[in-house]
Design an enzyme around this catalytic site. Structure first.
Site, mmCIF file in Angstrom:
data_model
loop_
_atom_site.group_PDB
_atom_site.id
_atom_site.type_symbol
_atom_site.label_atom_id
_atom_site.label_comp_id
_atom_site.label_asym_id
_atom_site.label_seq_id
_atom_site.Cartn_x
_atom_site.Cartn_y
_atom_site.Cartn_z
ATOM 1 N N ASP A 1 0.665 -1.100 0.139
ATOM 2 C CA ASP A 1 -0.113 0.061 -0.055
ATOM 3 C C ASP A 1 1.452 1.153 0.189
ATOM 4 O OD1 ASP A 1 -2.845 0.944 1.440
ATOM 5 O OD2 ASP A 1 -2.216 1.528 -0.101
HETATM 6 C C1 GLC Z 1 -4.161 4.536 -0.130
HETATM 7 C C2 GLC Z 1 -5.145 3.300 0.052
HETATM 8 C C3 GLC Z 1 -5.244 2.177 -1.600
HETATM 9 C C4 GLC Z 1 -5.377 3.118 -2.454
HETATM 10 C C5 GLC Z 1 -3.683 3.117 -2.419
HETATM 11 C C6 GLC Z 1 -3.335 4.779 -3.272
HETATM 12 O O1 GLC Z 1 -3.641 4.879 0.375
HETATM 13 O O2 GLC Z 1 -5.447 2.367 1.374
HETATM 14 O O3 GLC Z 1 -6.379 1.241 -0.954
HETATM 15 O O4 GLC Z 1 -5.070 1.560 -3.805
HETATM 16 O O5 GLC Z 1 -3.137 4.121 -1.169
HETATM 17 O O6 GLC Z 1 -4.030 4.911 -4.263
#
Ligand code: GLC
Length: 734
Positions: free
Chosen positions: A273
Site C-alpha cells: 500500500d
Molecule cells: C491508499 C489506499 C489504497 C490505494 C493506494 C493508492 O492509501 O489504502 O487502497 O490503492 O493508497 O492510492
C-alpha cells in the site's frame, strides 16, 4: 532439368536452411529473443528476461519510479507498469510524484456503484459484468494494474472504508470478488485485491497491530483473499497498512511468504500500500515484490527531498545486495513476479484495447445500482410511487443533490456524468411534480441550519408525499478513507429532521445513501425505508427506476444493522476491541462477526444480514437434499421451489445457511454456504438447485492448524435472510 542439377539445388537448399537456423540460434540476426517471443510460454520468457538483466535493472523493477508506476527495463524494451485506483472506477490522472490531479481533459470515467452495492446485489453475474467494464476502462486509460477490488470484512459500522468492500460475510465477499477479478483481467489488466489483510479500520491504520485468533483469521478475514487467489487468479495483491503479529502486512513473513505464496501458491506480485513499506530488511525477505508510494503522505526523509532512489527497495536494497547482506535469490523472486505481471499485461500484444465511459458501461452501472438498492420497510404500499400517483412530491435532503463520487479518499473519481437522485426523480415524474429543499447541510458555515429545517417542514405540510434522501457522505469521519466514523447516528441532525417531517406529513419515506449502517431511532414513525448506496454515475436513474416501480428492488443487506452500536460484536467489548489503544486492537469477538454474533448471542439486529424486501412476494417450497448421509468428499445437492406470488416480476436471493449440531469447537449458530438470485415473472415458479461440497462445512481447527469437517449432524437452512428461515433439513456427515 537434369537430375544432377536437381541434386545440387536440393543440397544447396538444405545447406542454406541450416545456415539460416544456425545464424538465428546465435541470435545474431533477426530471430526473436525468447522473452519477446509471443509463442513462448510466459515462464520461459520470464526466465530469459531475468537472465539478461543486471542487478541495477532488477532493483529498479521492485520499487516505484512515480506515484503510480514502477520501472520496466528500458534496455530490454520491457515497459514500465502503470497502476491506478480504484474499486469503483478509474481514478483521474495524477501528477508524476503525488496525488494532485494532472487536469487532463480525457480522463472522466464511468463511476460504478460502490462495492457494498455490488455485494447487496448478491449477483455474481453482475460482479463479472462490473469487473469486465471497469477493466475495459482501465485498459483504455493504459493502466496495467487496477488497485481493486477491496474485500476487507465489515467488522464495525464505523470503519471509514466499508463502502469500498463487500460486507460482513466471507462467503458473499468471495463469491463476488472472484468474478469481479476475472472480469477485470479479461482486459489484460491485472486486478490487485486489497488490503491483505485485517485492514478493518482507518484509525491508526498505518501502525495498529491486529490481535486476532487463528480461527477468525482463517474463517472470516482470509477467505475472500484466498478465493481471489485460488479461484479468481488475481495477478496482483496489495498488502495492508496495519500490522499482524507485530509486522507490517506489506512485508509480513507469515502472511506473505507462508500463507499467500507457500500455502496458496500465489504467483502474482505483492504490491505495497502507499507508504506501507517501513524497512529494507523486512521488505527484502518478507514477501513484498514492489514498493509503492513511500512517504507520499507528505513526509520527507530527514527534511531533505525524498527521491524514488531513496525507497527502501531502491539504493539501500542495492547496497545491501552488493554487500551480501541481502540475497539475490530473493530479489530474483520479486523480479520474476514483476516480469510475469508484465507478460500478463503490457507485454501481451493480443490483449483487448478497452473502452471508456461508454453508454454500455453506464447501463451496467445503473443495473448494478438497481439490483443493489435494498427495500427495508414498505408499509401501506408507500413504494413504488408510480408516475401519476402524486402531483406534489417533495424531495428533502442534501444527498439528493450532492456529488458522492468525489472524496472518500483513494477511490475518488472524476466522472463523465453523475445523475443525482433529484435529477433522476425529476426526469421520472416531471419537474412540475417535484419540489426540493435541502433540509439539512453538511456545511453549517454556509447555511442557517434552523431555517433549512423550518423550510423543509413548511414544504412537507402541503406535499402529498415526502422523500427524504440523506445518509452519510464522503467527508472526513463519514464514509472516508483515513478516518473512521465517530458516531453511529446519522450526522447533521438528520434524525431530528426525519422525525419532524413525518410528524407533519405521515406520508414520508426515507432513502439512506451510505456505505455503512446507521442507527434509526425514527424508524417506527416512517412508513418506508430504502438502504441505497453510492451508486455512481447513474445514481439518479437507478434510484428513480426503483422508487417508481419500473424496477423491482432485489437487494439484500450485505451487513447487519444493529439497533445500537454496542449490539455490534466489535463494539460489545469496549475500545480495546475497536479501535484499540493505538498499539493493538483485539478482535475479542473472534469468529462471531456480524450475523454470526447477532444469531449466536441472540441480539436481534434492526435489519439482519441477507434481508431485503420486494414489490412482489415469494414463497418457498420445502427444501430437499439428494441424500441423508454424506461422506466428506461428497457434494450436497439441494433443491426447493421458489414462486413469485405477486403481480410483478422480481428477483429473490435464496440463501442457504448451515449449522453443526455438536461442534467440538465453538461455531456460529449458522453460516452462509450458498445463495442464488432467482428472477421470476409474476406467477412464475422455478425449482432452484444449489450444491455445497461437504468440505465447505469445515471449521478451522487452530490446534491442528487445518480445516476439519467433523462427523456430525448438520442442518441446512433455506432462507430469505439470515433470520427468515423457510425450511430446514438435517443431514449426517460420516
Ligand atoms: C491508499 C489506499 C489504497 C490505494 C493506494 C493508492 O492509501 O489504502 O487502497 O490503492 O493508497 O492510492
Amino acid at each position: 532439368m537434369t537430375s544432377k542439377i536437381k541434386k545440387r539445388l536440393f543440397g544447396f537448399g538444405l545447406y542454406s536452411v541450416a545456415c539460416l537456423s544456425l545464424f538465428a540460434q546465435k541470435g545474431g540476426g533477426t530471430a526473436t529473443p525468447v522473452y519477446l517471443d509471443e509463442n513462448k510460454a510466459i515462464e520461459q520468457r520470464v526466465e530469459d528476461a531475468l537472465s539478461r538483466m543486471t542487478l541495477e535493472e532488477k532493483v529498479a523493477m521492485v520499487h516505484a519510479q512515480s506515484n503510480f508506476s514502477s520501472a520496466g527495463c528500458p534496455r530490454l524494451g520491457i515497459p514500465e507498469l502503470w497502476m491506478s485506483d480504484g474499486p469503483h472506477g478509474v481514478r483521474a490522472e495524477v501528477l508524476w510524484g503525488n496525488f494532485d490531479w494532472a487536469n487532463w481533459t480525457t480522463d472522466s470515467c464511468t463511476a460504478f456503484p460502490a462495492l457494498t452495492c455490488l455485494a447487496a446485489s448478491f449477483n455474481p453475474d453482475m460482479a463479472y459484468a462490473y469487473g469486465e467494464a471497469i477493466g475495459a476502462e482501465a485498459r483504455y486509460r493504459k493502466k496495467d494494474v487496477l488497485l481493486a477490488p477491496g474485500v476487507n470484512i465489515y467488522r464495525s459500522p464505523l470503519n471509514g472504508r466499508n463502502f469500498e468492500y463487500m460486507g460482513e460475510d466471507p462467503y458473499l465477499a468471495s463469491r463476488l470478488a472472484v468474478p469481479y477479478i476475472q472480469g477485470v483481467q479479461t482486459n489484460g489488466v491485472a486486478a490487485c485485491v486489497k488490503h491483505y489483510a485485517l485492514n478493518n479500520q482507518e484509525q491508526w491504520r498505518g501502525s495498529i497491530n491486529v490481535v486476532v485468533d487463528d480461527r477468525a483469521l482463517h474463517e472470516i478475514y482470509l477467505p475472500a483473499f484466498k478465493a481471489s487467489v485460488l479461484e479468481g487468479g488475481t495477478w496482483a495483491l496489495m498488502g495492508s497498512y496495519n500490522k499482524y503479529k507485530g509486522q507490517h502486512c506489506c512485508h509480513n513473513d507469515f502472511m506473505l511468504n507462508k500463507i499467500l505464496k507457500q500455502d496458496w501458491g500465489f504467483d502474482g506480485a505483492v504490491v505495497s500500500d502507499w507508504s506501507g513499506t517501513h524497512s529494507t530488511d523486512e521488505a527484502a525477505t518478507n514477501g513484498l515484490d514492489v514498493e509503492m508510494g513511500t512517504w507520499t503522505d507528505g513526509l520527507k526523509l530527514l527534511g531533505r527531498p525524498f527521491t524514488y532512489n531513496d525507497y527502501f527497495l531502491a539504493n539501500p536494497y542495492l547496497k545491501g545486495l552488493k554487500e551480501g547482506k541481502y540475497e539475490v535469490k530473493d530479489l530474483d523472486d520479486k523480479v520474476r513476479r514483476m516480469l510475469r505481471l508484465c507478460f500478463r499485461t503490457n507485454m501481451d500484444r493480443h490483449r483487448p484495447y478497452g473502452s471508456f465511459a461508454t453508454p454500455e458501461h453506464a447501463d451496467i452501472a445503473r443495473k448494478i445500482g438497481e439490483e443493489g438498492i435494498v427495500l427495508l420497510k414498505n408499509d401501506k404500499g408507500f413504494f413504488p410511487i408510480a408516475p401519476g400517483r402524486y402531483s406534489k412530491i417533495l424531495v428533502v435532503g442534501e444527498n439528493a443533490v450532492r456529488s458522492l463520487t468525489v472524496g472518500g479518499g483513494s477511490s475518488e473519481l472524476k466522472v463523465k456524468r453523475e445523475i443525482s437522485p433529484l435529477q433522476g426523480l425529476k426526469e421520472k415524474y416531471g419537474d412540475d411534480r417535484i419540489s426540493y429543499t435541502m433540509g439539512y447541510t453538511s456545511d453549517p458555515s454556509k447555511y442557517n441550519v434552523d431555517s433549512l429545517k423550518q423550510q423543509a417542514i413548511a414544504m412537507a405540510k402541503d406535499a402529498e408525499v415526502v422523500l427524504f434522501i440523506g445518509g452519510l457522505n464522503k467527508d472526513a469521519h463519514q464514509d472516508c478513507e483515513g478516518e473512521d466514523r465517530q458516531i453511529f447516528e446519522l450526522p447533521y441532525e438528520q434524525g431530528t429532521l426525519i422525525s419532524q417531517l413525518v410528524a407533519y406529513n405521515k406520508n414520508t419515506g426515507v432513502i439512506i445513501i451510505s456505505g455503512n449502517g446507521v442507527s434509526m431511532p425514527w424508524l417506527k414513525s416512517v412508513p418506508a425505508l430504502m438502504q441505497s448506496w453510492y451508486l455512481g454515475s447513474e445514481a439518479g436513474y437507478a434510484t428513480a427506476n426503483v422508487v417508481s416501480g419500473e424496477v423491482n428492488p432485489s437487494g439484500k443487506m450485505p451487513f447487519s444493522i444493529p439497533v445500537k452500536l454496542e449490539d455490534n460484536a466489535a463494539h460489545h467489548f469496549g475500545t480495546k476491541a475497536f479501535p484499540g489503544d493505538g498499539t493493538d486492537v483485539v478482535y475479542e469477538e473472534g469468529i462471531l462477526v456480524g450475523y454470526r454474533w447477532h444469531d449466536t448471542k441472540k441480539i436481534p439486529a434492526l435489519f439482519p444480514f441477507g434481508y431485503g424486501m420486494s414489490y412482489t412476494t415469494f414463497s418457498y417450497g420445502k427444501m430437499a437434499t439428494n441424500k441423508k448421509e454424506y461422506g466428506k468428499e461428497d457434494t450436497i445437492e439441494l433443491s426447493f421451489t421458489l414462486a413469485n406470488d405477486g403481480k410483478c416480476a422480481g428477483a429473490e436471493t435464496a440463501q442457504i445457511y448451515v449449522s453443526q449440531s455438536n461442534p467440538l469447537l465453538e461455531r456460529p449458530v449458522k453460516e452462509l454456504k450458498a445463495f442464488k438470485k432467482v428472477f421470476l415473472d409474476a406467477g412464475e415458479r422455478k425449482v432452484v438447485s444449489l450444491s455445497i461440497p461437504v468440505k465447505e462445512l469445515a471449521y478451522y481447527d487452530d490446534k491442528k492448524q487445518d480445516w476439519v469437517v467433523d462427523s456430525d449432524q448438520f442442518t441446512l437452512h433455506c432462507g430469505a435472510s439470515s433470520t427468515d428461515i423457510k425450511s430446514s433439513v438435517s443431514i449426517q456427515v460420516q
